[in-house]
Design a protein around this motif. Structure first.
Motif, PDB file in Angstrom:
ATOM      1  N   GLY A  38      37.774   6.744  34.322  1.00 37.72           N
ATOM      2  CA  GLY A  38      37.488   5.917  35.488  1.00 37.72           C
ATOM      3  C   GLY A  38      38.193   6.364  36.745  1.00 37.72           C
ATOM      4  O   GLY A  38      38.675   5.529  37.528  1.00 37.72           O
ATOM      5  N   ALA A  39      38.257   7.678  36.966  1.00 39.77           N
ATOM      6  CA  ALA A  39      38.966   8.222  38.127  1.00 39.77           C
ATOM      7  C   ALA A  39      38.007   9.022  39.001  1.00 39.77           C
ATOM      8  O   ALA A  39      37.006   9.567  38.515  1.00 39.77           O
ATOM      9  N   PRO A  40      38.280   9.134  40.296  1.00 36.97           N
ATOM     10  CA  PRO A  40      37.466   9.997  41.171  1.00 36.97           C
ATOM     11  C   PRO A  40      37.593  11.456  40.740  1.00 36.97           C
ATOM     12  O   PRO A  40      38.660  11.903  40.307  1.00 36.97           O
ATOM     13  N   LEU A  41      36.514  12.200  40.896  1.00 40.95           N
ATOM     14  CA  LEU A  41      36.479  13.592  40.458  1.00 40.95           C
ATOM     15  C   LEU A  41      37.574  14.421  41.120  1.00 40.95           C
ATOM     16  O   LEU A  41      38.210  15.255  40.462  1.00 40.95           O
ATOM     17  N   ILE A  42      37.836  14.196  42.391  1.00 41.89           N
ATOM     18  CA  ILE A  42      38.811  15.020  43.108  1.00 41.89           C
ATOM     19  C   ILE A  42      40.224  14.832  42.575  1.00 41.89           C
ATOM     20  O   ILE A  42      41.113  15.649  42.830  1.00 41.89           O
ATOM     21  N   GLN A  43      40.452  13.764  41.806  1.00 37.70           N
ATOM     22  CA  GLN A  43      41.802  13.457  41.328  1.00 37.70           C
ATOM     23  C   GLN A  43      42.033  13.872  39.877  1.00 37.70           C
ATOM     24  O   GLN A  43      43.045  13.494  39.280  1.00 37.70           O
ATOM     25  N   VAL A  44      41.135  14.665  39.293  1.00 33.03           N
ATOM     26  CA  VAL A  44      41.333  15.149  37.926  1.00 33.03           C
ATOM     27  C   VAL A  44      41.211  16.663  37.906  1.00 33.03           C
ATOM     28  O   VAL A  44      40.633  17.273  38.808  1.00 33.03           O
ATOM     29  N   GLY A  45      41.768  17.256  36.859  1.00 32.61           N
ATOM     30  CA  GLY A  45      41.674  18.693  36.698  1.00 32.61           C
ATOM     31  C   GLY A  45      41.958  19.098  35.270  1.00 32.61           C
ATOM     32  O   GLY A  45      42.199  18.249  34.403  1.00 32.61           O
ATOM     33  N   VAL A  46      41.962  20.402  35.013  1.00 33.39           N
ATOM     34  CA  VAL A  46      42.117  20.927  33.666  1.00 33.39           C
ATOM     35  C   VAL A  46      43.299  21.890  33.620  1.00 33.39           C
ATOM     36  O   VAL A  46      43.821  22.329  34.646  1.00 33.39           O
ATOM     37  N   TYR A 189      45.465  13.863  35.667  1.00 36.18           N
ATOM     38  CA  TYR A 189      45.052  12.929  36.724  1.00 36.18           C
ATOM     39  C   TYR A 189      46.184  12.865  37.734  1.00 36.18           C
ATOM     40  O   TYR A 189      47.367  12.866  37.372  1.00 36.18           O
ATOM     41  N   VAL A 190      45.845  12.796  39.018  1.00 33.97           N
ATOM     42  CA  VAL A 190      46.848  12.635  40.055  1.00 33.97           C
ATOM     43  C   VAL A 190      46.332  11.613  41.069  1.00 33.97           C
ATOM     44  O   VAL A 190      45.132  11.585  41.385  1.00 33.97           O
ATOM     45  N   SER A 191      47.209  10.741  41.521  1.00 38.85           N
ATOM     46  CA  SER A 191      46.801   9.743  42.505  1.00 38.85           C
ATOM     47  C   SER A 191      46.495  10.415  43.836  1.00 38.85           C
ATOM     48  O   SER A 191      46.963  11.525  44.122  1.00 38.85           O
ATOM     49  N   ARG A 192      45.730   9.734  44.658  1.00 41.03           N
ATOM     50  CA  ARG A 192      45.380  10.298  45.969  1.00 41.03           C
ATOM     51  C   ARG A 192      46.634  10.558  46.798  1.00 41.03           C
ATOM     52  O   ARG A 192      46.762  11.610  47.437  1.00 41.03           O
ATOM     53  N   ARG A 193      47.591   9.612  46.775  1.00 39.72           N
ATOM     54  CA  ARG A 193      48.800   9.783  47.586  1.00 39.72           C
ATOM     55  C   ARG A 193      49.617  10.985  47.116  1.00 39.72           C
ATOM     56  O   ARG A 193      50.210  11.705  47.924  1.00 39.72           O
ATOM     57  N   THR A 194      49.633  11.214  45.790  1.00 39.27           N
ATOM     58  CA  THR A 194      50.385  12.340  45.246  1.00 39.27           C
ATOM     59  C   THR A 194      49.672  13.651  45.526  1.00 39.27           C
ATOM     60  O   THR A 194      50.305  14.682  45.806  1.00 39.27           O
TER      61      THR A 194
END
Length: 372
Positions: A38-46, A189-194
């Protein structure tokens, strides 16, 4: 994975067909993980795996650490959520470890005391890979954020058993796809602020202008593993059309397995020591135990002879296991059940346990010598 390696293996790109296919594959893999949590795509990675990702994040934030900064970790955690932050002591940080009680629960009195000293960073477990305990991560993370700390969460053990909702207090979280029936690959996952604070390019020549490729998502990823991850997503859709709904179905089913196994352990409480909480509430179907009068290694060996696969050791949670199983050298045997297991299979595990208890000293079958 086999098809990708045979026909599509290529670097990412936008012109050549195989390169376009690889780019699409990586993007789809991220989209599916983002949807799952349930996170925005821009805030996840591999990345390669959860431990590497936590180490990468520790190096990313190291430049902000000043001498005397306080960091809080817990004794309930896997070393993947302890060692990377211990590394920050090289930059002058002071690391405080929150102890656990005899059940493996976080000592919240000590946790609050450490928070009162205004740490800059707090690392927390979502669930224990040793006791199966599910921690109240929203409350714990919220308390850390209230004192201004950067909050990191290990979500590895929670991901395969629960539909996850990320509390807003979490700044960084890491996960392992292999725990959820996929190949060895990690997700973060990383928050937008981070993201805005830490993930910035230091070089104007960064390829594509995406600083994530030079911080948390470095180098060429395992494209074949991401193809395997998409196969896992397809499998989850066989359980429910949306993978998040599939995880809810899995959690409901595993709740029944957990309750049944807990009952079986309770029936043997005079001969079997089960570690962790005594109730089925906020518990995963992950059970660490020892048999009275039988070493954990012998118990594991006997389970192996009966074709029951378990684990033995401290599960990379040495502080936790030394606290709850200190009289057993900080070691135990772990049985982990999942949605593909049945009640009959749980019962079979306890049949083997009963056999071990009844005959604790059975000679191992040594292979016959082969003449040459």
């Amino acid at each position: 994975m086999q098809r990708y390696l045979a026909y599509d293996n290529a670097q990412r790109g936008v012109i050549f067909a195989r390169s376009r296919a690889t780019s699409d594959l990586v993007e789809e893999a991220k989209q599916e993980f983002a949807a799952l949590i349930g996170a925005p795509l821009i805030q996840v990675g591999v990345g390669p795996n959860a431990t590497t990702l936590s180490l990468s994040f520790s190096r990313l934030i190291a430049s902000t650490i000043k001498r005397g900064d306080r960091i809080v970790v817990t004794a309930a955690d896997h070393e993947a959520n302890v060692a990377p932050w211990m590394w920050l002591q090289r930059f002058g940080a002071q690391v405080h470890i929150v102890p656990v009680d005899a059940n493996g629960d976080i000592d919240e009195g000590q946790y609050r005391a450490f928070l009162n000293r205004e740490p800059v960073f707090v690392a927390l477990p979502w669930a224990s890979n040793a006791t199966g305990t599910v921690f109240d991560i929203a409350r714990l993370a919220g308390a850390a954020k209230a004192v201004g700390a950067l909050v990191t969460v290990d979500g590895v053990q929670a991901l395969p058993h629960l539909p996850l909702d990320l509390p807003v207090a979490i700044d960084f979280a890491f996960f392992s796809a292999y725990k959820i029936y996929a190949p060895h690959v990690g997700f973060w996952y990383v928050s937008r602020r981070t993201l805005e604070r830490f993930v910035q390019p230091d070089d104007s020549n960064v390829a594509g202008g995406d600083a994530r490729n030079w911080s948390l998502e470095t180098g060429t990823q395992s494209h074949e593993a991401l193809a395997g991850w998409l196969g896992t997503v397809a499998y989850l859709r066989e359980i429910a059309p949306k993978p998040r709904d599939a995880m809810a179905e899995i959690a409901r089913y595993e709740g029944g397995l957990c309750a049944h196994a807990r009952k079986k352990f309770a029936e043997r409480r005079d001969r079997v020591k089960l570690y962790g909480r005594s109730s089925d509430v906020d518990r995963l179907p992950v059970f660490t135990f020892n048999l009275h009068g039988v070493t954990s290694e012998e118990t594991a060996r006997r389970l192996e002879l009966a074709n029951v696969e378990a684990r033995v050791g401290d599960y990379y949670c040495p502080r936790l296991m030394r606290t709850i199983a200190g009289n057993e050298g900080g070691r135990g045997v772990r049985l982990s059940f999942s949605h593909y297991n049945t009640i009959d299979e749980v019962d079979r595990c306890f049949d083997v346990i009963d056999e071990i208890l009844e005959h604790p000293e059975v000679e191992s079958a040594e292979p016959e010598a082969v003449s040459r």
